[in-house]
Design an enzyme around this catalytic site. Sequence first.
Site, PDB file in Angstrom:
ATOM      1  N   LYS A 100      42.075  39.266  47.272  1.00 31.40           N
ATOM      2  CA  LYS A 100      41.089  38.765  46.319  1.00 31.40           C
ATOM      3  C   LYS A 100      41.012  37.250  46.431  1.00 31.40           C
ATOM      4  O   LYS A 100      42.028  36.557  46.410  1.00 31.40           O
ATOM      5  CB  LYS A 100      41.470  39.133  44.882  1.00 31.40           C
ATOM      6  CG  LYS A 100      40.392  38.745  43.859  1.00 31.40           C
ATOM      7  CD  LYS A 100      40.951  38.517  42.464  1.00 31.40           C
ATOM      8  CE  LYS A 100      41.531  37.120  42.338  1.00 31.40           C
ATOM      9  NZ  LYS A 100      41.841  36.730  40.939  1.00 31.40           N
TER      10      LYS A 100
ATOM     11  N   ASP B 203      35.758  37.439  44.202  1.00 31.21           N
ATOM     12  CA  ASP B 203      35.721  37.651  42.759  1.00 31.21           C
ATOM     13  C   ASP B 203      35.141  36.419  42.051  1.00 31.21           C
ATOM     14  O   ASP B 203      35.856  35.622  41.461  1.00 31.21           O
ATOM     15  CB  ASP B 203      37.156  37.925  42.287  1.00 31.21           C
ATOM     16  CG  ASP B 203      37.277  38.127  40.793  1.00 31.21           C
ATOM     17  OD1 ASP B 203      36.304  38.593  40.183  1.00 31.21           O
ATOM     18  OD2 ASP B 203      38.359  37.827  40.237  1.00 31.21           O
TER      19      ASP B 203
ATOM     20  N   LYS C  99      32.274  36.698  39.899  1.00 31.13           N
ATOM     21  CA  LYS C  99      31.745  37.129  38.591  1.00 31.13           C
ATOM     22  C   LYS C  99      30.395  36.499  38.257  1.00 31.13           C
ATOM     23  O   LYS C  99      30.225  35.839  37.222  1.00 31.13           O
ATOM     24  CB  LYS C  99      32.747  36.792  37.484  1.00 31.13           C
ATOM     25  CG  LYS C  99      34.124  37.405  37.660  1.00 31.13           C
ATOM     26  CD  LYS C  99      35.036  36.996  36.511  1.00 31.13           C
ATOM     27  CE  LYS C  99      36.428  37.597  36.627  1.00 31.13           C
ATOM     28  NZ  LYS C  99      37.218  36.946  37.701  1.00 31.13           N
TER      29      LYS C  99
ATOM     30  N   ASP D 129      23.871  35.484  35.527  1.00 28.00           N
ATOM     31  CA  ASP D 129      22.734  34.575  35.386  1.00 28.00           C
ATOM     32  C   ASP D 129      21.478  35.414  35.237  1.00 28.00           C
ATOM     33  O   ASP D 129      21.546  36.652  35.161  1.00 28.00           O
ATOM     34  CB  ASP D 129      22.653  33.651  36.611  1.00 28.00           C
ATOM     35  CG  ASP D 129      22.123  32.257  36.274  1.00 28.00           C
ATOM     36  OD1 ASP D 129      21.078  32.186  35.597  1.00 28.00           O
ATOM     37  OD2 ASP D 129      22.747  31.263  36.667  1.00 28.00           O
TER      38      ASP D 129
ATOM     39  N   THR E   2      40.453  41.201  31.087  1.00 30.80           N
ATOM     40  CA  THR E   2      41.724  41.748  30.614  1.00 30.80           C
ATOM     41  C   THR E   2      42.516  40.758  29.768  1.00 30.80           C
ATOM     42  O   THR E   2      43.516  41.125  29.155  1.00 30.80           O
ATOM     43  CB  THR E   2      42.595  42.209  31.797  1.00 30.80           C
ATOM     44  OG1 THR E   2      42.735  41.147  32.738  1.00 30.80           O
ATOM     45  CG2 THR E   2      41.978  43.410  32.482  1.00 30.80           C
TER      46      THR E   2
ATOM     47  N   ARG F  82      50.504  37.187  40.618  1.00 25.32           N
ATOM     48  CA  ARG F  82      51.792  36.514  40.416  1.00 25.32           C
ATOM     49  C   ARG F  82      53.010  37.327  40.833  1.00 25.32           C
ATOM     50  O   ARG F  82      53.938  36.762  41.422  1.00 25.32           O
ATOM     51  CB  ARG F  82      51.938  36.088  38.949  1.00 25.32           C
ATOM     52  CG  ARG F  82      51.043  34.927  38.531  1.00 25.32           C
ATOM     53  CD  ARG F  82      51.365  34.522  37.092  1.00 25.32           C
ATOM     54  NE  ARG F  82      50.443  33.514  36.581  1.00 25.32           N
ATOM     55  CZ  ARG F  82      49.366  33.783  35.875  1.00 25.32           C
ATOM     56  NH1 ARG F  82      49.050  35.036  35.617  1.00 25.32           N
ATOM     57  NH2 ARG F  82      48.585  32.827  35.428  1.00 25.32           N
TER      58      ARG F  82
END
Length: 238
Positions: free
Chosen positions: A33, A60, A62, A65, A124, A215
């Site tokens: 990603k 990614d 997002k 518009d 999330t 992470r």
Amino acid sequence: MADERLIAALDVHTMDDVKRLVTTLGDSVTYYKVGMELFYGVGAQVVTWLREQDKDVFLDLKLHDIPNTAAGGICSLMRLGATMLNVHASGGYTMMKTACDRMHAEAAELGVKCPKLIAVTVLTSINQDDWRDMGLALQIKSAVVRLARLAQKAGLDGVVASAQEASLIREACGKDFLIVTPGIRPAGSDTYDQSRVATPTSALTDGATHLVIGRPIYAADDPKAAAEKIINEMEKVR
């Protein structure tokens, strides 16, 4: 031992960081990603480099518009060769359908493989208190399912959603709909800034098709060992 359902998040800052991590992970990870911070920092070269290494890329960014602008943006990103792109479902049906239709038309015109297009439902990091503070009356789970159905109606391939909503989306949208789940934390891991989290096994059991994990891999003392441990856990669910 790579598992195509694992998408390792490149939440790093430079191309040197990218190359170091991807080289360290080697054949253990085939799907990455690329998010806003990295893409805005180093540009399209990161997608080009990953594709040269035969890696799949979830770009990614997002997009959210007006329909024509979102569609133009998606078409520009499509030309970079990413495997999967996304928009915000809250942009609405017309925005999603316009972006999807334009992307497929342009890919056909160029004679290139069209990437998957998915929609972000509810981030999330948002909990029910945050949701209420925004003046939204539906429960988060109900809103996520509604947005997933809207994305499917617009022709998109799937959604980004918390694993906590995966089973509801699977029931509402059928077996072929992609459910990409961030907020995945192996048992015992810190949740950091995520509010709605799950383990790899529970997410896949509930219907997720792809797990985005950052992470727990890149911040580990041994990222490759961490990735392989996650993959071993994932392999329990097929």
